[in-house]
Scaffold this motif. Structure first.
Motif, PDB file in Angstrom:
ATOM      1  N   ALA A  31       0.816  -1.524  -0.003  1.00  0.00           N
ATOM      2  CA  ALA A  31      -0.174   0.105  -0.068  1.00  0.00           C
ATOM      3  C   ALA A  31       0.869   1.129  -0.320  1.00  0.00           C
ATOM      4  O   ALA A  31       0.569   2.279  -0.263  1.00  0.00           O
ATOM      5  CB  ALA A  31      -0.864   0.139   1.138  1.00  0.00           C
ATOM      6  N   CYS A  98      -0.804  -8.038  -4.210  1.00  0.00           N
ATOM      7  CA  CYS A  98      -1.407  -7.466  -3.378  1.00  0.00           C
ATOM      8  C   CYS A  98      -0.672  -6.006  -3.703  1.00  0.00           C
ATOM      9  O   CYS A  98      -1.153  -4.610  -3.788  1.00  0.00           O
ATOM     10  CB  CYS A  98      -0.340  -6.987  -1.859  1.00  0.00           C
ATOM     11  N   PRO A 102      -3.666  -0.465  -5.061  1.00  0.00           N
ATOM     12  CA  PRO A 102      -2.182   0.531  -4.823  1.00  0.00           C
ATOM     13  C   PRO A 102      -2.216   0.636  -5.892  1.00  0.00           C
ATOM     14  O   PRO A 102      -2.321   1.775  -6.380  1.00  0.00           O
ATOM     15  CB  PRO A 102      -1.504   0.233  -4.403  1.00  0.00           C
ATOM     16  N   CYS A 172      -8.255  -6.564   1.188  1.00  0.00           N
ATOM     17  CA  CYS A 172      -6.434  -5.682   0.751  1.00  0.00           C
ATOM     18  C   CYS A 172      -6.413  -4.677  -0.306  1.00  0.00           C
ATOM     19  O   CYS A 172      -6.796  -3.481  -0.415  1.00  0.00           O
ATOM     20  CB  CYS A 172      -5.666  -6.384   1.031  1.00  0.00           C
ATOM     21  N   ASN A 173      -6.948  -5.266  -1.799  1.00  0.00           N
ATOM     22  CA  ASN A 173      -6.349  -4.685  -3.119  1.00  0.00           C
ATOM     23  C   ASN A 173      -7.190  -4.248  -2.993  1.00  0.00           C
ATOM     24  O   ASN A 173      -7.025  -2.714  -3.987  1.00  0.00           O
ATOM     25  CB  ASN A 173      -6.466  -5.979  -4.298  1.00  0.00           C
ATOM     26  N   THR A 176      -7.581  -0.577  -1.334  1.00  0.00           N
ATOM     27  CA  THR A 176      -6.197   0.479  -1.717  1.00  0.00           C
ATOM     28  C   THR A 176      -6.725   0.979  -2.803  1.00  0.00           C
ATOM     29  O   THR A 176      -6.700   2.374  -2.440  1.00  0.00           O
ATOM     30  CB  THR A 176      -5.260  -0.267  -1.315  1.00  0.00           C
ATOM     31  N   LEU A 199      -4.387  -3.377   7.745  1.00  0.00           N
ATOM     32  CA  LEU A 199      -4.489  -3.325   6.468  1.00  0.00           C
ATOM     33  C   LEU A 199      -5.467  -0.924   6.312  1.00  0.00           C
ATOM     34  O   LEU A 199      -5.029  -0.457   6.136  1.00  0.00           O
ATOM     35  CB  LEU A 199      -5.119  -3.346   5.113  1.00  0.00           C
ATOM     36  N   LEU A 203      -4.367   2.633   5.865  1.00  0.00           N
ATOM     37  CA  LEU A 203      -4.577   3.860   5.268  1.00  0.00           C
ATOM     38  C   LEU A 203      -5.267   4.810   5.755  1.00  0.00           C
ATOM     39  O   LEU A 203      -4.987   5.862   5.832  1.00  0.00           O
ATOM     40  CB  LEU A 203      -5.656   3.167   4.217  1.00  0.00           C
TER      41      LEU A 203
END
Length: 425
Positions: A31, A98, A102, A172-173, A176, A199, A203
């Motif tokens: 990230a 991952c 981002p 997660c992907n 972000t 995560l 963020l």
């Protein structure tokens, strides 16, 4: 190439401290591609996977520096920026995927090789890609690469329900990437794992507006840009459970420090049912006392807050010497039983039927030569070797080093007779 030689039969005693969570550190490091300025990450474990992802980030133009206190500094200025994560590095570790969210979120384009990692069964990326498409990205697979582009991402509702639960890396992907989408994004059937929450908290520290993490519905209000911060990675609940099991398997007694009790509730409940004496020893520690009568104990590995699939092999290993019959089911990765043939070589009585195994406890295991087939299977073999009679020699240590920081050193501090030896010996 090295092997791990373990002389079994030595009770583990003393104090051991748990490191940072690999499965939280990796998506948080990725990230940082979406973050402007400098970020300091504390409590980052010194692992092969962390070093691999550091190399990926460096290739993508970031500067990554580690200090002696397990702090990583990640900042822009390491070289020309790139949105291409090539196969040479990505193939070594599945978590490299991952970087897709981002890169796409911040730069509007990404080319990421289809990932590698442990061979523990089919783990499709369909939910990742469908989610990014729902945000407005154009996705295609070409020459083994995922190619994603978007002029503008727009908030939407994304359902991550899958046949075996949600996807952690997919959540997660998408989380972000959604930080950069116009409007609100709602992720339904999101993964609830502590690493996903870590995560989200990272963020938020960087300026994102995220709510609902830890539940099945996460809401993200588009709030780019993100700015650097100073953040501490949560403790590794899988490492904590592994040491708990190792101490109990050897009949030892040890204090395990630096963990999160609330992240281990399902494992601690299972331990009590299996006859393992585990007591809280403060806000971030437990005391484990072995030597009591182990009990056969059924369990199923499930998404959080259930027993993690990442400890299924370790718990199975200790059940090999529990009187009676235990049935173990893995609902997350039905093929995650590559450790079974190796445990059988050590004398374990295990029968497999699809996504379940039936373990009939034996009085003892016998040390022999075995092979680590994946990350958590290697930890299971270490536990079995510590409890076995004689010497166990484990091949293919790179699997172990992907997820455990100085495991042999920590075990020696508890009195284990463990050494790395040349494969030629």
């Amino acid at each position: 190439m090295e092997r791990l030689a373990i002389q079994g039969g030595n009770p583990l005693r003393g104090i051991v401290r748990i490191g940072g969570a690999k499965n939280a550190a990796l998506p948080i490091m990725a990230a940082c591609l979406a973050v402007e300025g400098r970020t300091t990450l504390r409590n980052v474990p010194d692992l092969t996977d962390v070093r691999t992802l550091s190399d990926v980030l460096t290739r993508l133009g970031l500067k990554v520096t580690r200090d002696v206190d397990n702090h990583l500094t990640i900042e822009e200025g390491g070289g020309p920026r790139s949105q291409v994560a090539d196969y040479e590095l990505v193939r070594q570790m599945r978590a490299s995927v991952c970087v897709l969210g981002p890169l796409l979120g911040r730069y509007g384009e990404a080319r990421v090789a289809l990932p590698g990692g442990c061979q523990i069964g089919h783990r499709p990326l369909d939910l990742h890609l469908k989610g990014l498409e729902a945000l407005g990205a154009s996705i295609r697979i070409e020459h083994g690469d995922i190619i994603a582009s978007a002029t503008k991402l727009r908030g939407t509702t994304i359902d991550l329900a899958g046949p075996r639960g949600s996807t952690v890396t997919g959540t997660c992907n998408l989380m972000t990437a959604a930080v950069f989408a116009e409007g609100e994004t709602v992720i339904e059937h999101a993964a609830r794992e502590p690493e996903v929450c870590d995560l989200a908290e990272f963020l938020r520290d960087c300026g994102a507006i995220i709510n609902g993490h830890g539940t099945e519905t996460i809401r993200i209000a588009g709030s780019a840009p993100l700015y650097g911060t100073d953040y501490a990675i949560i403790p590794d609940r899988i490492e904590a459970a592994t040491f708990m099991t190792a101490v109990a398997a050897t009949g030892g007694a040890a204090r395990i420090e630096g963990l999160r009790l609330d992240h281990l509730e399902s494992v601690l409940e299972w331990a009590a049912a299996a006859g393992i004496n585990v007591k809280p020893a403060g806000p971030d520690a437990i005391h484990v006392a072995g030597g009591g009568a182990l009990k056969a104990c059924d369990f199923a590995a499930r998404p959080y807050p259930g027993i993690p699939t990442d400890v299924q092999a370790q718990l199975s290993a200790i059940l090999c010497t529990a009187p009676g019959t235990s049935v173990v089911v893995d609902t997350v990765f039905p093929d995650r039983f590559l450790h079974v043939p190796e445990l059988q070589r050590m004398g374990a009585k295990i029968e497999r039927d699809g996504n379940r195994i039936r373990i009939t406890g034996v009085s003892r295991l016998s040390g022999t030569a075995v092979r680590a087939t994946d990350l958590r299977a290697s930890a299971a073999l270490v536990i079995a070797g510590l409890a076995a009679e004689g010497t166990t020699v484990i091949d293919d240590l790179p699997h172990l080093d992907r997820g455990y920081e100085h495991l042999d050193r920590k075990l020696r501090s508890l009195g284990a007779k463990v050494a790395r030896v040349s494969a030629e010996l």
